[in-house]
Design an enzyme around this catalytic site. Sequence first.
Site, PDB file in Angstrom:
ATOM      1  N   GLU A   1       8.834   1.789   3.827  1.00 20.63           N
ATOM      2  CA  GLU A   1       7.814   2.566   3.268  1.00 20.63           C
ATOM      3  C   GLU A   1       6.643   3.031   4.000  1.00 20.63           C
ATOM      4  OE1 GLU A   1       7.088   0.448  -0.761  1.00 20.63           O
ATOM      5  OE2 GLU A   1       4.723   1.218  -0.643  1.00 20.63           O
TER       6      GLU A   1
ATOM      7  N   ASP B   1       1.758   7.528  -7.342  1.00 18.26           N
ATOM      8  CA  ASP B   1       0.603   6.643  -7.590  1.00 18.26           C
ATOM      9  C   ASP B   1      -0.096   7.104  -8.880  1.00 18.26           C
ATOM     10  OD1 ASP B   1      -1.336   4.371  -6.218  1.00 18.26           O
ATOM     11  OD2 ASP B   1      -2.152   5.983  -7.291  1.00 18.26           O
TER      12      ASP B   1
ATOM     13  N   LYS C   1       5.100  -6.442   4.059  1.00 15.84           N
ATOM     14  CA  LYS C   1       4.278  -5.744   4.788  1.00 15.84           C
ATOM     15  C   LYS C   1       4.663  -5.930   6.396  1.00 15.84           C
ATOM     16  CE  LYS C   1       1.775  -4.256   1.318  1.00 15.84           C
ATOM     17  NZ  LYS C   1       1.748  -2.740   1.064  1.00 15.84           N
TER      18      LYS C   1
ATOM     19  N   ASP D   1       7.155  -2.232   4.172  1.00 18.72           N
ATOM     20  CA  ASP D   1       6.236  -1.400   4.045  1.00 18.72           C
ATOM     21  C   ASP D   1       5.352  -1.388   5.230  1.00 18.72           C
ATOM     22  OD1 ASP D   1       3.954   0.172   3.149  1.00 18.72           O
ATOM     23  OD2 ASP D   1       3.726  -0.924   1.227  1.00 18.72           O
TER      24      ASP D   1
ATOM     25  N   GLU E   1       2.644   7.042  -2.230  1.00 22.25           N
ATOM     26  CA  GLU E   1       1.320   6.526  -2.664  1.00 22.25           C
ATOM     27  C   GLU E   1       0.112   7.225  -2.239  1.00 22.25           C
ATOM     28  OE1 GLU E   1       1.603   2.256  -0.645  1.00 22.25           O
ATOM     29  OE2 GLU E   1      -0.403   2.650  -1.160  1.00 22.25           O
TER      30      GLU E   1
ATOM     31  N   HIS F   1       4.504   3.438  -7.010  1.00 22.35           N
ATOM     32  CA  HIS F   1       3.656   2.512  -6.405  1.00 22.35           C
ATOM     33  C   HIS F   1       2.714   1.659  -7.412  1.00 22.35           C
ATOM     34  CE1 HIS F   1      -0.621   1.879  -4.551  1.00 22.35           C
ATOM     35  NE2 HIS F   1      -0.145   1.051  -3.876  1.00 22.35           N
TER      36      HIS F   1
END
Lengths: 479, 479
Positions: free
Chosen positions: B313, B362, B259, B287, B339, B389
């Site tokens: 992402e 998703d 992240k 992400d 997602e 995702h």
Amino acid sequence: MSTRTGFPRTVARTFVQRFIRALIQVQIHGEIHAFIQGACMRPSVTAFEVHDIRFPTSERLDGSDAMNPDPDYSAAYVVLRTEDGHEGHGFVFTIGRGNEVTAAAIEALRPYVVGRPVPVGAADLAALHHDLTHDSQLRWLGPEKGVIHMAAGAVVNAAWDLAATIAGLPVWEFLAAMTPEELVSLVDFRYLTDVLTRQEALAILRAAEPGRAERARLLRAEGYPAYTTSPGWLGYDDDKLVRLAKEAVADGFAQIKLKVGADLDDDVRRLGLARAAVGPGIRIAVDANQRWDVPDAIRWMAALAPYQPHWIEEPTSPDDILGHAAVRAGQPVKVATGEHAANRVVFKQLLQAGAVDFVQIDAARVAGVNENLAILLLAAKYGVPVCPHAGGVGLCELVQHLAMFDFVAVSASREDRVIEYVDHLHEHFVTPAVVEAGRYRAPTAPGFSARMHPASIAAHRYPDGPLWRARRPAQEVAS
Amino acid sequence: MSTRTGFPRTVARTFVQRFIRALIQVQIHGEIHAFIQGACMRPSVTAFEVHDIRFPTSERLDGSDAMNPDPDYSAAYVVLRTEDGHEGHGFVFTIGRGNEVTAAAIEALRPYVVGRPVPVGAADLAALHHDLTHDSQLRWLGPEKGVIHMAAGAVVNAAWDLAATIAGLPVWEFLAAMTPEELVSLVDFRYLTDVLTRQEALAILRAAEPGRAERARLLRAEGYPAYTTSPGWLGYDDDKLVRLAKEAVADGFAQIKLKVGADLDDDVRRLGLARAAVGPGIRIAVDANQRWDVPDAIRWMAALAPYQPHWIEEPTSPDDILGHAAVRAGQPVKVATGEHAANRVVFKQLLQAGAVDFVQIDAARVAGVNENLAILLLAAKYGVPVCPHAGGVGLCELVQHLAMFDFVAVSASREDRVIEYVDHLHEHFVTPAVVEAGRYRAPTAPGFSARMHPASIAAHRYPDGPLWRARRPAQEVAS
């Protein structure tokens, strides 16, 4: 161990440490303390009432279109009450089933409002808008779209109704009294800065500062142009369409709107009848309410183009930015959309992509006044006229304020701009929108014109109000 | 008047008229009657249970990222029960507050399900998906986005769980056993035909028909590549990040994810540490969870590019198609998103605009298996790999079926494709996803792997389950 005074050394040290720490805290948190002190002197919001209100409009086919054959105009309605007796009203407009879901979403926002100092100015209204749209857990439900975002809009708008009422001004004048700096402080620029920065927004607002007073005077004297959709619902027969179209022109409207999209032959006939009824000098917009795919929209509008429709509204999915751009490029009629655009990011792209000739804001789908201000600024940057969507229940009442504020302080123009008007359900409002000779009269009552009569709320509560209790057996059958 | 037999003439006439009318009706409605007769011989769905289930994951910062600092992984969970004792389970994944709103939206769909013949094949599942997404009044709450659309997805997925269970197949095999004609019948092509027609979709599926059995065999033998996000949560310290990254490689993962997006210096340091820990041969995706505006994303990724991130992402708003295209064009790292993309219309445009290198479906945000099938077909048309995702609660369990079906019957490829894996909360599922040596094992149990243990549901019900009753005082304070 002890000091000479018999005072334990550790206690003395602790005391000094605490004293120093307290001094530092006072220094650091001075501003916060001052803020809290100021806030404490202000009354708080003490009540947050949510109502599920529905009108059985489907029984008469008012509001019928190609995607919405039988709407029951509804409002998930919120009332804020303050400890000193003020009220703020706001709502999400829906068309029936699911209104209880939107009411539940408004309910989820209660903790952000109850106990909060009453919002009175730009800083408070910016903070509330931020808090309601940035809860990291609630945001997952959108993000910034659908039920949770509309709910935030209802609460934000209720806060604007409250603040403007306390200020003794209608919302359009309350907004127009703010400085450019205050206005930009209301906007969430996240996801906009590739197209519109705070500085650019400030420049737009500053450029419109001269003349604000004169344009406000013009609004009070002349009002703002309206168009009417009342003749054109899909459920009305040809005679009713022609009769209502003629009446609209006689009433002073220079533009009417027809619903299209269910059947091409019907649409050609209806548009031909309407054109014959009103003559060449009246604008006739057509509205497909998202019915078509891109190739359908292009084919259909090529067939309707000879009758000179003023715009084609919602030709396809409200999410389809590139689709709208293709429709605009693929046929001769101008494109309008926006009533179902989920948020400012979608509007940004519609403008970036050159997908629209008219931006149709809705007062109760995005996150209230604050996000609509962002959209007005985006439209102003691209020089695209804003022609608000209205109708339903209460949307005319709300959106007139935004269009008038846009004229006074943002675009500074009424050219090619017109607010939708539908003559339904205004009787339920305390200060209904007034349209005369085809123009909205500038509201003068303090607030957002959003308040329904208590008796209307009580009568139309779903499912427990008297109007719905009487209908219950029929309504319980799933359609 | 009477006939000679003493039989009143009007009665005789009425009788003959009724007989003729009945004959005509039988003729016209023959198909409908046959359908109803068939349906009546099938058992119905008799129960529709909705649960608000929440896990207090925020207490450990599992799942923390730049936009979601303290998620409480939650599920608005629905169980369908049939009169002959079968069950179908589905859910919307949320991150805590507002889960009750999503549960209310699922509740609003009850009339479409209870009393309905149990769905067993493509025709039933197509009809249910259509009914749930085309209610003209509920549609207003989206349209096709946010809470009401996710709710439709939960119910659609529950129906797939039910139908596949009755068929005795895991969903991926149940789907892979359908003909191309059945598969396209499941898709709502509205708003897609400018890019993907039914005929084109059919051609894609027919081209992938040869080799289905061989690819299914490969899946059973080898599984499907996974990557893990477990090392990279923003709330973890450097030591934990490095330790977990090394463990991931030791466990057989060829890709991990970090992240990013809260602080650039931190991200440079963390990505450097991770790269040093895993070496140059392991893919590290990053992400941003929608944290940036377009200019920020370009600047930030230019700074991270030296560490060779595999993809960036969600660099910006999930609604910003043109923004993603600008980020992709403006820096060297490949772009992944999806997602939070609201529906197939957004995916269509991401592909049209050349905005993405990887499509991240998703399982529980769009309207279930049917809409994800549309998205798989769109991605296949553009030759863009789908990398689902997952994580949260139950998302790994669901989405593995879609990726495996994609390999067997749509894209026919695993190249550049990988399913996210997060090792949280699987213990609550009856047939949890199994990842070994960096690969998802192909599910063998009938259904969608969606069922939670009854004890887990009971314990985590909000707010009345024992786990939340114990926490109530702290949770009642608004954050």
